[in-house]
Design a protein around this motif. Sequence first.
Motif, PDB file in Angstrom:
ATOM      1  N   LEU A   1      -0.341  17.768  22.478  1.00 55.55           N
ATOM      2  CA  LEU A   1      -0.805  17.822  23.859  1.00 55.55           C
ATOM      3  C   LEU A   1      -2.062  16.990  24.109  1.00 55.55           C
ATOM      4  N   PRO A   2      -3.085  17.015  23.252  1.00 52.45           N
ATOM      5  CA  PRO A   2      -4.239  16.146  23.517  1.00 52.45           C
ATOM      6  C   PRO A   2      -3.868  14.661  23.584  1.00 52.45           C
ATOM      7  N   VAL A   3      -2.892  14.243  22.801  1.00 53.23           N
ATOM      8  CA  VAL A   3      -2.449  12.851  22.858  1.00 53.23           C
ATOM      9  C   VAL A   3      -1.718  12.593  24.170  1.00 53.23           C
ATOM     10  N   GLN A   4      -0.869  13.511  24.571  1.00 56.52           N
ATOM     11  CA  GLN A   4      -0.196  13.357  25.859  1.00 56.52           C
ATOM     12  C   GLN A   4      -1.223  13.225  26.990  1.00 56.52           C
ATOM     13  N   ARG A   5      -2.237  14.038  26.940  1.00 56.83           N
ATOM     14  CA  ARG A   5      -3.237  14.011  28.021  1.00 56.83           C
ATOM     15  C   ARG A   5      -4.124  12.775  27.944  1.00 56.83           C
ATOM     16  N   ARG A   6      -4.303  12.244  26.762  1.00 58.79           N
ATOM     17  CA  ARG A   6      -5.018  10.983  26.650  1.00 58.79           C
ATOM     18  C   ARG A   6      -4.219   9.861  27.299  1.00 58.79           C
ATOM     19  N   MET A   7      -2.902   9.847  27.109  1.00 58.83           N
ATOM     20  CA  MET A   7      -2.076   8.832  27.735  1.00 58.83           C
ATOM     21  C   MET A   7      -2.083   8.979  29.257  1.00 58.83           C
ATOM     22  N   GLN A   8      -2.095  10.216  29.727  1.00 57.91           N
ATOM     23  CA  GLN A   8      -2.189  10.440  31.178  1.00 57.91           C
ATOM     24  C   GLN A   8      -3.484   9.851  31.731  1.00 57.91           C
ATOM     25  N   ALA A   9      -4.558   9.961  30.962  1.00 58.43           N
ATOM     26  CA  ALA A   9      -5.841   9.405  31.398  1.00 58.43           C
ATOM     27  C   ALA A   9      -5.846   7.879  31.322  1.00 58.43           C
ATOM     28  N   LEU A  10      -5.149   7.330  30.336  1.00 58.30           N
ATOM     29  CA  LEU A  10      -5.107   5.879  30.168  1.00 58.30           C
ATOM     30  C   LEU A  10      -4.276   5.194  31.253  1.00 58.30           C
ATOM     31  N   VAL A  11      -3.259   5.902  31.753  1.00 58.75           N
ATOM     32  CA  VAL A  11      -2.391   5.357  32.801  1.00 58.75           C
ATOM     33  C   VAL A  11      -2.385   6.365  33.955  1.00 58.75           C
ATOM     34  N   PRO A  12      -3.456   6.434  34.715  1.00 59.05           N
ATOM     35  CA  PRO A  12      -3.584   7.477  35.740  1.00 59.05           C
ATOM     36  C   PRO A  12      -2.646   7.251  36.916  1.00 59.05           C
ATOM     37  N   GLY A  13      -2.471   8.305  37.688  1.00 61.20           N
ATOM     38  CA  GLY A  13      -1.693   8.203  38.908  1.00 61.20           C
ATOM     39  C   GLY A  13      -0.382   8.951  38.906  1.00 61.20           C
ATOM     40  N   ALA A  14       0.028   9.479  37.760  1.00 62.61           N
ATOM     41  CA  ALA A  14       1.282  10.225  37.696  1.00 62.61           C
ATOM     42  C   ALA A  14       1.003  11.713  37.858  1.00 62.61           C
ATOM     43  N   PRO A  15       1.687  12.390  38.788  1.00 57.16           N
ATOM     44  CA  PRO A  15       1.593  13.848  38.806  1.00 57.16           C
ATOM     45  C   PRO A  15       2.110  14.415  37.489  1.00 57.16           C
ATOM     46  N   VAL A  16       1.629  15.597  37.130  1.00 55.52           N
ATOM     47  CA  VAL A  16       1.956  16.186  35.826  1.00 55.52           C
ATOM     48  C   VAL A  16       2.625  17.546  36.017  1.00 55.52           C
ATOM     49  N   ILE A  17       3.695  17.752  35.277  1.00 53.53           N
ATOM     50  CA  ILE A  17       4.355  19.056  35.175  1.00 53.53           C
ATOM     51  C   ILE A  17       4.211  19.528  33.738  1.00 53.53           C
ATOM     52  N   THR A  18       3.874  20.788  33.566  1.00 54.24           N
ATOM     53  CA  THR A  18       3.681  21.341  32.225  1.00 54.24           C
ATOM     54  C   THR A  18       4.838  22.246  31.852  1.00 54.24           C
ATOM     55  N   MET A  19       5.401  22.005  30.667  1.00 53.86           N
ATOM     56  CA  MET A  19       6.457  22.862  30.134  1.00 53.86           C
ATOM     57  C   MET A  19       6.018  23.447  28.802  1.00 53.86           C
ATOM     58  N   ASP A  20       6.343  24.696  28.579  1.00 59.34           N
ATOM     59  CA  ASP A  20       5.975  25.394  27.349  1.00 59.34           C
ATOM     60  C   ASP A  20       7.083  25.200  26.317  1.00 59.34           C
ATOM     61  N   THR A  21       7.208  23.956  25.846  1.00 58.64           N
ATOM     62  CA  THR A  21       8.238  23.625  24.859  1.00 58.64           C
ATOM     63  C   THR A  21       7.634  22.762  23.766  1.00 58.64           C
ATOM     64  N   GLY A  22       8.464  22.478  22.771  1.00 55.85           N
ATOM     65  CA  GLY A  22       8.101  21.517  21.756  1.00 55.85           C
ATOM     66  C   GLY A  22       8.416  20.106  22.223  1.00 55.85           C
ATOM     67  N   HIS A  23       8.623  19.210  21.269  1.00 54.89           N
ATOM     68  CA  HIS A  23       8.733  17.781  21.572  1.00 54.89           C
ATOM     69  C   HIS A  23       9.982  17.405  22.356  1.00 54.89           C
ATOM     70  N   ALA A  24      10.994  18.241  22.368  1.00 54.01           N
ATOM     71  CA  ALA A  24      12.261  17.885  23.014  1.00 54.01           C
ATOM     72  C   ALA A  24      12.620  18.904  24.096  1.00 54.01           C
ATOM     73  N   PRO A  25      11.948  18.864  25.243  1.00 55.29           N
ATOM     74  CA  PRO A  25      12.257  19.821  26.320  1.00 55.29           C
ATOM     75  C   PRO A  25      13.716  19.782  26.747  1.00 55.29           C
ATOM     76  N   GLN A  26      14.313  18.591  26.723  1.00 57.84           N
ATOM     77  CA  GLN A  26      15.693  18.462  27.176  1.00 57.84           C
ATOM     78  C   GLN A  26      16.670  19.160  26.248  1.00 57.84           C
ATOM     79  N   VAL A  27      16.248  19.408  25.012  1.00 58.93           N
ATOM     80  CA  VAL A  27      17.081  20.144  24.060  1.00 58.93           C
ATOM     81  C   VAL A  27      16.720  21.626  24.071  1.00 58.93           C
ATOM     82  N   ALA A  28      15.436  21.931  24.062  1.00 60.61           N
ATOM     83  CA  ALA A  28      14.982  23.324  23.982  1.00 60.61           C
ATOM     84  C   ALA A  28      15.182  24.076  25.287  1.00 60.61           C
ATOM     85  N   ASP A  29      14.956  23.414  26.417  1.00 58.92           N
ATOM     86  CA  ASP A  29      15.047  24.070  27.722  1.00 58.92           C
ATOM     87  C   ASP A  29      15.676  23.112  28.726  1.00 58.92           C
TER      88      ASP A  29
END
Length: 255
Positions: free
Chosen positions: A210-238
Amino acid sequence: MKDISGPSAVIVIHGAWQGSWAWQRFMDVWATRTAIPAHAVDLPGNGVDGTPARDATLARYVAHVAELMDTIGTPVHLVAHSGGGVVASAVAERFPARVRSIAYLAGMMLPDGMGFGQVVERMVPQYPAATGINPYLRWPEPGMVSVVPPEAAVAIFLQDCPPDVAIAASRRLTPQGLGGLDLRASLTAARFGTVPRLYVEATGDRSVILPVQRRMQALVPGAPVITMDTGHAPQVADPVGTVDHLLPFIERHGA
């Protein structure tokens, strides 16, 4: 490739060591929620088209997605998981008038010319777990092609999935060439920067923490963010939650 208008379609792009099969649970749910067509790609070198893993490159990936866009014949939304995020960014840079939006799913949303490894390298001193899957990789072709051991895939990529799903997916991972892993896209504000973006972060991700994901969000700002309580593969887990989060964004940007 001509710029066109009209109803759109969705292209889902897998990450490293994966294939279109990684989207099957998502695609099954998607088909019950909307009439918007969705297409899952198999990127060159990931075991389907005969391209050797060592020959995978970002240019090949972009060309492959472009061919699918031509076949579809309508504007598209790109949904990109993990390293597929760099591919989506590069496609949007090349064809900004054809791409209506990009959704990054625990994805690599990176600035112009920056590789994911650069982000990780800078964060490891504070966040040792930022190394993700890297310590577990095996290299049958040293420095060229890597594989993910199934037990590592379950522990790092799929720890929150049903055990039978996680084990089956871990056994389908394919060798990945370094040229398709160390991806850096040339991006501009005038092209990529005009495409609406969404970032879906995964709080339990052990690969792109998650800290890496949020660093990328800061590096490329402007995208709205949705948070999911999953591991690396949300499309598989949920898959249900993933579709329910993505669909309103896609509809809002010209379904």
